[in-house]
Every structure is written in structure tokens, then in C-alpha cells.
Motif scaffolding. Sequence first.
Motif, mmCIF file in Angstrom:
data_model
loop_
_atom_site.group_PDB
_atom_site.id
_atom_site.type_symbol
_atom_site.label_atom_id
_atom_site.label_comp_id
_atom_site.label_asym_id
_atom_site.label_seq_id
_atom_site.Cartn_x
_atom_site.Cartn_y
_atom_site.Cartn_z
ATOM 1 N N ASP A 59 0.830 -1.205 0.000
ATOM 2 C CA ASP A 59 0.000 0.000 0.000
ATOM 3 C C ASP A 59 0.865 1.256 0.000
ATOM 4 N N HIS A 60 1.949 1.232 0.758
ATOM 5 C CA HIS A 60 2.836 2.400 0.821
ATOM 6 C C HIS A 60 3.656 2.541 -0.458
ATOM 7 N N THR A 63 1.287 4.242 -2.992
ATOM 8 C CA THR A 63 1.108 5.685 -2.785
ATOM 9 C C THR A 63 2.422 6.456 -2.920
ATOM 10 N N ARG A 65 4.628 6.605 -0.772
ATOM 11 C CA ARG A 65 5.145 6.990 0.542
ATOM 12 C C ARG A 65 6.441 6.223 0.802
#
Length: 289
Positions: A59-60, A63, A65
Amino acid sequence: MANLKISFFTSCGNRLEHLKRTLPENIESNMSYDNCDHVVLDYGSTDDMIEWVKANLQDHLDTERLKLYSYPAKFFWHNHAKNLAAKCTDDSSDIICSIDADNFTGESKEGENLAEYLNSIFSKEEGDIFVRACGWDHEKDLWGNQEFKRKGDYYSASGKMAFRRKDFFKMRGFNEFMRGHYYDEEELWRRAMECWEFKRVQLPEEFSKFINHSNYLRLNNLDPDIIDSDKLLEKENIQFALETVMDDTAKEVYPQAEKNKEILTYILGDKIRVPNPKYWAKGKPERIL
């Protein structure tokens, strides 16, 4: 206050067991600061680090991130690995901060995360500065402080240093004439102070949280030309191998420590500001999505 782009960069060579603990916490700890990312370079790991990151932190990655890179090194070369990871940070990053795989970014006593703290410091200070966590040279404040020792997870985190990206690149980062561990971090911050006349800003001790570990783990993945990892486990060396702090006793087992010290003395004595004038962080890491 400015909203500076903060990039934390980490190089990791067979330290997945540390990264499993530090990286998720570091990402979550700094999540409230929106203009921040974490760059991780897998530097020749053979412990399935990339697979673990993709399975647990996708997920990171999606994104951005978290940005993951891979470089096929045969052994761990601290200063090259850190410089290469720094070069993986975006050109748009204002501040880049080295975070070792065994380091937590930490939070202040007031609950301010490291990205917020760095933004505050670099926004206020217009001159040439760098930020450093507590290191071995803070023995009176740290290791000699019973309250600090009792906390267990802190001790020295001298590899945690933040620079304006343009300054780090101007200095050509870590000195790649140094091999292995010992004096590698000290050379950078002392060169910044003594050769460039940068002001050092010390982080509060609570930002010095990291996973303490043995000298064996610190040295066993280095170039076999500078350390015999099997020799570390011989009877006469086992006490040093199990110690969690490396000091001058390392020289008997690990001659590279003395060589690195000689390089440090030469750099500071001759006020050499850029030890890697042309060739530094050579190589092209692969971005892992």
C-alpha cells in the motif's frame, strides 16, 4: 512555517529482521507529515527483503510513501550503499536524512515526529547546518546516564544525520575511500563541521532509539578481504563478536578500523571538503514497484 520535502533514506544488506521492526513503525510514525517519503535500497540482500516489503507494505509502495530500490552488491559497503540510497531520493527533496535499518525515526517527548521536527529546524535555520542524533561522543549524556541505559532501546544512533539535499550532494556524501564500519559516520559529520564549518544541531535523545546488536552482526556481511567472519567466532575473538559497542579493541580483529581512522585523520588534517570529487555512488539501482 515551510512544508519542506523530507526524504528518509535507508540501505539494507541482509538486515530484514531489523527492517521488519523499524520500517513499518517509521512510516506510520511520520504519516502525519504529508510531504515525506521513505527510500529503501536493498543492497545485495539474500534474505528475501524485497518479497517481504512487497507482501507487507505494498500500500505504501502504491502511494509512493515508500520507494524501494535494489542493487546487486556482493557484500555490504556502508558508504557506497548510503550514498547510493541518497541518490535515489527525489530531486525535489529539500532535506534527506540517513536512517540505518536498525534505527527508529523516533518521536519527541511532545509527540512530534522526526519529519515534523526536521521541518521545524531547517525552516528556522538559514545557515549551513546538519542535524545528528546522539552518538558515541555523548557518553556522558547517554551511556553514562543510568536512566538512559535503563530504557534499553536507545544508546547511540550516530548514523542518523540530516542535511539539505543540495549540501549533501555538494559534499559528495559519505567518504567512499573508507571501507566497512568504523569512523564512516564520524568522518561525514566531522568533515561537515571542521572542513565546511557547518553548524551541528543535536537531536533530543528520544530520537536516538535503535535496535542494539552484536559486532558480529555489524561485520559479518562485509568484504571478506577486510574481515574474516569465521575468525570472529573463534574463541579469542568471541567476546568482541558478542559486544554491542565497537571501540578501539576492534583494531586487533578488524584492521580496517585503523585504516579508516587514518583516512579520517588525513581528511580533517588537510581540510579536504570533497573526498569523492568525481566518482561517488556509482551504479544504477532498479526501482521496485
